[in-house]
Scaffold this motif. Structure first.
Motif, PDB file in Angstrom:
ATOM      1  N   CYS A  16       0.825  -1.219   0.000  1.00  0.00           N
ATOM      2  CA  CYS A  16       0.000   0.000   0.000  1.00  0.00           C
ATOM      3  C   CYS A  16       0.852   1.258   0.000  1.00  0.00           C
ATOM      4  O   CYS A  16       0.550   2.217  -0.726  1.00  0.00           O
ATOM      5  CB  CYS A  16      -0.947  -0.007   1.197  1.00  0.00           C
ATOM      6  N   VAL A  17       1.918   1.270   0.792  1.00  0.00           N
ATOM      7  CA  VAL A  17       2.802   2.439   0.846  1.00  0.00           C
ATOM      8  C   VAL A  17       3.470   2.663  -0.505  1.00  0.00           C
ATOM      9  O   VAL A  17       3.543   3.797  -0.992  1.00  0.00           O
ATOM     10  CB  VAL A  17       3.853   2.275   1.964  1.00  0.00           C
ATOM     11  N   LEU A  18       3.949   1.594  -1.127  1.00  0.00           N
ATOM     12  CA  LEU A  18       4.577   1.730  -2.440  1.00  0.00           C
ATOM     13  C   LEU A  18       3.590   2.249  -3.480  1.00  0.00           C
ATOM     14  O   LEU A  18       3.932   3.101  -4.297  1.00  0.00           O
ATOM     15  CB  LEU A  18       5.161   0.387  -2.895  1.00  0.00           C
ATOM     16  N   ASP A  19       2.370   1.762  -3.439  1.00  0.00           N
ATOM     17  CA  ASP A  19       1.356   2.197  -4.393  1.00  0.00           C
ATOM     18  C   ASP A  19       1.033   3.681  -4.209  1.00  0.00           C
ATOM     19  O   ASP A  19       0.980   4.440  -5.181  1.00  0.00           O
ATOM     20  CB  ASP A  19       0.096   1.343  -4.234  1.00  0.00           C
ATOM     21  N   VAL A  20       0.853   4.111  -2.977  1.00  0.00           N
ATOM     22  CA  VAL A  20       0.533   5.519  -2.700  1.00  0.00           C
ATOM     23  C   VAL A  20       1.710   6.421  -3.063  1.00  0.00           C
ATOM     24  O   VAL A  20       1.535   7.482  -3.674  1.00  0.00           O
ATOM     25  CB  VAL A  20       0.123   5.703  -1.227  1.00  0.00           C
ATOM     26  N   PHE A  21       2.927   5.998  -2.715  1.00  0.00           N
ATOM     27  CA  PHE A  21       4.111   6.800  -3.024  1.00  0.00           C
ATOM     28  C   PHE A  21       4.301   6.915  -4.535  1.00  0.00           C
ATOM     29  O   PHE A  21       4.638   7.977  -5.055  1.00  0.00           O
ATOM     30  CB  PHE A  21       5.336   6.189  -2.355  1.00  0.00           C
ATOM     31  N   ASN A  22       4.052   5.836  -5.261  1.00  0.00           N
ATOM     32  CA  ASN A  22       4.158   5.851  -6.717  1.00  0.00           C
ATOM     33  C   ASN A  22       3.150   6.830  -7.319  1.00  0.00           C
ATOM     34  O   ASN A  22       3.490   7.638  -8.185  1.00  0.00           O
ATOM     35  CB  ASN A  22       3.943   4.441  -7.262  1.00  0.00           C
ATOM     36  N   LYS A  23       1.906   6.783  -6.851  1.00  0.00           N
ATOM     37  CA  LYS A  23       0.879   7.701  -7.367  1.00  0.00           C
ATOM     38  C   LYS A  23       1.214   9.152  -7.043  1.00  0.00           C
ATOM     39  O   LYS A  23       1.015  10.049  -7.874  1.00  0.00           O
ATOM     40  CB  LYS A  23      -0.489   7.328  -6.809  1.00  0.00           C
ATOM     41  N   ALA A  24       1.739   9.408  -5.846  1.00  0.00           N
ATOM     42  CA  ALA A  24       2.103  10.771  -5.464  1.00  0.00           C
ATOM     43  C   ALA A  24       3.258  11.285  -6.313  1.00  0.00           C
ATOM     44  O   ALA A  24       3.255  12.448  -6.756  1.00  0.00           O
ATOM     45  CB  ALA A  24       2.483  10.809  -3.983  1.00  0.00           C
ATOM     46  N   LEU A  25       4.235  10.428  -6.567  1.00  0.00           N
ATOM     47  CA  LEU A  25       5.375  10.841  -7.377  1.00  0.00           C
ATOM     48  C   LEU A  25       4.967  11.097  -8.821  1.00  0.00           C
ATOM     49  O   LEU A  25       5.421  12.064  -9.439  1.00  0.00           O
ATOM     50  CB  LEU A  25       6.470   9.776  -7.310  1.00  0.00           C
ATOM     51  N   ILE A  26       4.085  10.273  -9.361  1.00  0.00           N
ATOM     52  CA  ILE A  26       3.589  10.505 -10.716  1.00  0.00           C
ATOM     53  C   ILE A  26       2.812  11.821 -10.781  1.00  0.00           C
ATOM     54  O   ILE A  26       2.952  12.589 -11.740  1.00  0.00           O
ATOM     55  CB  ILE A  26       2.727   9.315 -11.196  1.00  0.00           C
ATOM     56  N   ALA A  27       2.028  12.123  -9.749  1.00  0.00           N
ATOM     57  CA  ALA A  27       1.308  13.403  -9.712  1.00  0.00           C
ATOM     58  C   ALA A  27       2.279  14.580  -9.667  1.00  0.00           C
ATOM     59  O   ALA A  27       2.056  15.603 -10.327  1.00  0.00           O
ATOM     60  CB  ALA A  27       0.363  13.439  -8.511  1.00  0.00           C
ATOM     61  N   ASP A  28       3.379  14.445  -8.911  1.00  0.00           N
ATOM     62  CA  ASP A  28       4.382  15.511  -8.858  1.00  0.00           C
ATOM     63  C   ASP A  28       5.070  15.702 -10.203  1.00  0.00           C
ATOM     64  O   ASP A  28       5.349  16.832 -10.615  1.00  0.00           O
ATOM     65  CB  ASP A  28       5.425  15.205  -7.778  1.00  0.00           C
ATOM     66  N   ILE A  29       5.361  14.603 -10.897  1.00  0.00           N
ATOM     67  CA  ILE A  29       6.004  14.713 -12.204  1.00  0.00           C
ATOM     68  C   ILE A  29       5.056  15.356 -13.207  1.00  0.00           C
ATOM     69  O   ILE A  29       5.456  16.210 -14.009  1.00  0.00           O
ATOM     70  CB  ILE A  29       6.496  13.332 -12.681  1.00  0.00           C
ATOM     71  N   ARG A  30       3.775  15.005 -13.149  1.00  0.00           N
ATOM     72  CA  ARG A  30       2.797  15.654 -14.032  1.00  0.00           C
ATOM     73  C   ARG A  30       2.687  17.142 -13.716  1.00  0.00           C
ATOM     74  O   ARG A  30       2.561  17.971 -14.622  1.00  0.00           O
ATOM     75  CB  ARG A  30       1.438  14.984 -13.895  1.00  0.00           C
ATOM     76  N   ALA A  31       2.739  17.483 -12.432  1.00  0.00           N
ATOM     77  CA  ALA A  31       2.685  18.903 -12.057  1.00  0.00           C
ATOM     78  C   ALA A  31       3.903  19.642 -12.587  1.00  0.00           C
ATOM     79  O   ALA A  31       3.802  20.807 -13.002  1.00  0.00           O
ATOM     80  CB  ALA A  31       2.595  19.032 -10.535  1.00  0.00           C
ATOM     81  N   HIS A  32       5.055  18.976 -12.594  1.00  0.00           N
ATOM     82  CA  HIS A  32       6.261  19.596 -13.146  1.00  0.00           C
ATOM     83  C   HIS A  32       6.078  19.899 -14.631  1.00  0.00           C
ATOM     84  O   HIS A  32       6.439  20.978 -15.098  1.00  0.00           O
ATOM     85  CB  HIS A  32       7.470  18.693 -12.951  1.00  0.00           C
ATOM     86  N   TYR A  33       5.508  18.956 -15.383  1.00  0.00           N
ATOM     87  CA  TYR A  33       5.314  19.185 -16.813  1.00  0.00           C
ATOM     88  C   TYR A  33       4.259  20.249 -17.081  1.00  0.00           C
ATOM     89  O   TYR A  33       4.305  20.925 -18.106  1.00  0.00           O
ATOM     90  CB  TYR A  33       4.958  17.889 -17.539  1.00  0.00           C
ATOM     91  N   ASP A  34       3.317  20.444 -16.154  1.00  0.00           N
ATOM     92  CA  ASP A  34       2.318  21.501 -16.318  1.00  0.00           C
ATOM     93  C   ASP A  34       2.910  22.879 -16.073  1.00  0.00           C
ATOM     94  O   ASP A  34       2.552  23.841 -16.750  1.00  0.00           O
ATOM     95  CB  ASP A  34       1.127  21.266 -15.382  1.00  0.00           C
ATOM     96  N   SER A  35       3.786  23.000 -15.068  1.00  0.00           N
ATOM     97  CA  SER A  35       4.427  24.288 -14.782  1.00  0.00           C
ATOM     98  C   SER A  35       5.859  24.056 -14.296  1.00  0.00           C
ATOM     99  O   SER A  35       6.125  24.052 -13.093  1.00  0.00           O
ATOM    100  CB  SER A  35       3.621  25.068 -13.750  1.00  0.00           C
ATOM    101  N   PRO A  36       6.784  23.864 -15.231  1.00  0.00           N
ATOM    102  CA  PRO A  36       8.166  23.565 -14.854  1.00  0.00           C
ATOM    103  C   PRO A  36       8.880  24.699 -14.118  1.00  0.00           C
ATOM    104  O   PRO A  36       9.851  24.452 -13.409  1.00  0.00           O
ATOM    105  CB  PRO A  36       8.857  23.257 -16.183  1.00  0.00           C
TER     106      PRO A  36
END
Length: 105
Positions: free
Chosen positions: A39-59
């Motif tokens: 569960c921790v790995l799944d949540v951390f993976n989703k959070a990191l993917i959200a952060d990377i998407r946020a980076h591409y939206d406003s680098p």
């Protein structure tokens, strides 16, 4: 003698299916043996993917992790060991801005 392209394609598809089956087995074992870790790995993976998407939206306002940050390679190792990865869905990291798909969130 050259092999038929169809034969090469079939071998590639078979290898991908075997990789997917192994990942599913690892994921199931991880959920049974250590559900909190899964569960921790799944949540951390989703959070990191959200952060990377946020980076591409406003680098300019959301910086990308530096090259010497071990977070992405370490997480990738844990995810592959726990079977929470898919060769079909792996993200290739690059510096260029990727086009947005409307249905990927």
């Amino acid at each position: 003698q050259l092999a038929c392209p169809l034969d090469l394609g079939c071998h590639s598809v078979q290898a991908q299916l075997i990789r997917r089956h192994i990942a599913n087995e690892l994921n199931f074992s991880c959920k049974l043996d250590s559900n909190p870790l899964s569960c921790v790995l799944d949540v951390f993976n989703k959070a990191l993917i959200a952060d990377i998407r946020a980076h591409y939206d406003s680098p300019e306002t959301k910086p990308y992790p530096t090259a010497d940050n071990p977070m992405l390679p370490e997480l990738s190792t844990y995810l592959e060991t726990a079977g929470i990865s898919s060769a079909f869905n792996k993200i290739t990291l690059q510096r260029l801005r990727l086009p947005r798909h409307t249905g990927d969130r």
